[in-house]
Design an enzyme around this catalytic site. Structure first.
Site, mmCIF file in Angstrom:
data_model
loop_
_atom_site.group_PDB
_atom_site.id
_atom_site.type_symbol
_atom_site.label_atom_id
_atom_site.label_comp_id
_atom_site.label_asym_id
_atom_site.label_seq_id
_atom_site.Cartn_x
_atom_site.Cartn_y
_atom_site.Cartn_z
ATOM 1 N N GLU A 1 37.086 48.457 40.138
ATOM 2 C CA GLU A 1 35.659 48.246 40.421
ATOM 3 C C GLU A 1 35.454 47.511 41.738
ATOM 4 O O GLU A 1 36.113 46.512 42.023
ATOM 5 C CB GLU A 1 35.014 47.440 39.294
ATOM 6 N N SER B 1 28.843 47.325 41.323
ATOM 7 C CA SER B 1 28.133 47.616 40.081
ATOM 8 C C SER B 1 26.643 47.648 40.412
ATOM 9 O O SER B 1 26.107 46.682 40.954
ATOM 10 C CB SER B 1 28.430 46.538 39.037
ATOM 11 N N ARG C 1 40.138 38.836 41.720
ATOM 12 C CA ARG C 1 39.273 38.003 40.884
ATOM 13 C C ARG C 1 39.336 36.562 41.380
ATOM 14 O O ARG C 1 40.225 35.803 41.013
ATOM 15 C CB ARG C 1 39.709 38.093 39.416
ATOM 16 N N ARG D 1 36.892 42.519 47.857
ATOM 17 C CA ARG D 1 37.544 43.689 47.270
ATOM 18 C C ARG D 1 37.590 44.858 48.268
ATOM 19 O O ARG D 1 38.519 45.663 48.227
ATOM 20 C CB ARG D 1 36.847 44.101 45.978
#
Length: 444
Positions: free
Chosen positions: A366, A369, A294, A408
């Protein structure tokens, strides 16, 4: 944005959807404000018609030398001016309140979206690959720091928390990932590469739904002005030099059709971009504070599709497949989740999340998305389409997805391709982008 006529015709549908998002009573409030606007408009029309009629009669009364009647009619016209001004103010105030309310309300979930309150109610659709069995798997931050190629302290000295400095082979690996993703989406999946602005006006952020509700999650640049973060749907244009750093290229790519009528024969438009993304993460205090999960700044390959309403469901499934193809090519285990109504984003009517396996956490996280927004964003942007030979237009449907978040993905590669000595193997798909390099690091 929402069509008030649709709310008026089926308030129960909207009330159910918004109540699940903590906005109980919003549908009734919208209908009541709409009724006030329409009542004021009717009163304005009646008063205007009466004033016009009385104005004509004044001339007739004077022609007949009926001064008393002329004076009475003139007084009536004067009183009607006050009525017109009062009703115009009612219409303006109620209209602004209605617009502000509609701008703050989330999209309504599609019929096949599962009910639920949060991520615990999401539904797993499928899995791909077997999770890595790595004994005592190290966290990516530990791996990067041990290799001397990831420096969070240096980043904090210059920028604060949630930033990282990457060096050498690790920086090359990040760059290779972004290039690989772009090439895959443009060469194999038919997306058109775009190099868009990173700073956008408030209207663009409003169009895709980041403003006004989520202003605290954004970074904003206001030359010569103090950033007060007191933004509403009505005041977003008060600082003409204000610019927002994009939280994702979704904003720039989707706004390419802002206030445009696109020929239906040109749809679907499939666009992609590799850009930095900037997020204040105001609502993430205390979450994922260490490492790269994050961050305030990160690279992402964004996928955006602009379609007709009848194309959008099939395009959504296609987009998810395009994002999944990246993880398959990199041989990273993942699962595809259909989000429940309570876990979807503000603008989405249906969302799939891709979650990649992280050995150090022994769970899926995640990494992408993919959302179908229907005509929600198009109404906010006034983006329409028109079929050749027909007069009418209709709103386009907009879709967006990550294909993928580069940071990520780097985390997932580091953790899934680590060995017992702390080296990181390079996935086969990236070898053409890193000639001569098969591993990062040596014995540590």
């Amino acid at each position: 944005m929402h069509d008030i006529r649709a709310i008026r015709e089926n308030p129960e549908l909207y009330e159910k959807a918004w109540a699940a998002k903590g906005r109980s009573g919003a549908a009734a409030q919208a209908v009541e404000l709409d009724a006030r606007v329409r009542a004021a408009q009717t009163a304005l029309q009646d008063a205007q018609a009466q004033r016009n009629a009385s104005s004509k009669l004044i001339g007739q009364a004077k022609a007949q030398k009926n001064e008393a009647e002329a004076q009475r009619l003139m007084a009536e016209v004067e009183a009607l001016k006050t009525t017109l001004a009062d009703q115009a103010e009612v219409e303006r105030a109620a209209g602004e309140e209605l617009h502000g309310l509609l701008a703050s309300l989330p999209n309504v979930p599609a019929a096949d979206v599962p009910p639920g309150a949060d991520e615990n109610d999401n539904v797993e659709v499928r899995r791909w690959g077997e999770p890595s069995a790595i004994a005592q798997a190290k966290n990516h931050a530990d791996l990067g720091e041990a290799l001397g190629l990831m420096d969070f302290e240096a980043a904090a000295r210059m920028s604060g928390s949630r930033f990282v400095v990457m060096k050498g082979q690790l920086a090359r690996l990040e760059r290779a990932l972004g290039q690989f993703m772009l090439d895959l989406q443009t060469r194999e999946h038919g997306y058109t590469e775009v190099s868009p602005p990173l700073l956008v006006r408030s209207e663009a952020m409003f169009g895709t739904g980041q403003l006004p509700k989520f202003s605290d999650d954004q970074f904003v640049a206001i030359p010569g002005l103090e950033n007060t973060r007191t933004f509403t749907a009505e005041t977003l244009s008060e600082a003409p030099e204000l610019r927002w750093l994009i939280p994702t290229a979704e904003v720039s790519l989707t706004n390419l059709v802002r206030e445009q009528i696109t020929a239906e024969e040109e749809l679907p438009l499939r666009l992609t971009a590799l850009t930095p993304s900037f997020r204040a993460e105001a609502g993430a205090s205390g979450r994922d504070t260490r490492g790269m999960i994050r961050q305030h700044q990160f690279y992402k390959v964004e996928l955006v599709s602009i379609t007709t309403p009848d194309q959008s469901d099939a395009e959504h499934e296609r987009m998810v497949g395009c994002a999944e193809a990246v993880l398959k090519a990199l041989e990273l285990p993942f699962r595809t989740m259909l989000l429940c109504a309570g876990d979807m984003g503000f603008s989405a009517r249906k969302t799939y999340d891709l979650e990649v396996w992280l050995p150090s956490e022994e769970r899926y996280r995640e990494i992408s998305s993919c959302s179908n927004c229907g005509d929600f964003q198009a109404r906010r942007m006034d983006a329409r389409t028109k079929k050749a030979g027909e007069k009418g237009t209709r709103y386009v449907h907009t879709l967006n997805g990550s294909g993928l978040a580069v940071g990520r993905t780097l985390v997932a590669v580091m953790e899934n391709y680590q060995d017992e000595n702390g080296r990181i193997a390079i996935p086969q798909a990236l070898h053409p982008y890193l000639p001569g390099l098969t591993h990062i690091g040596g014995d540590i």
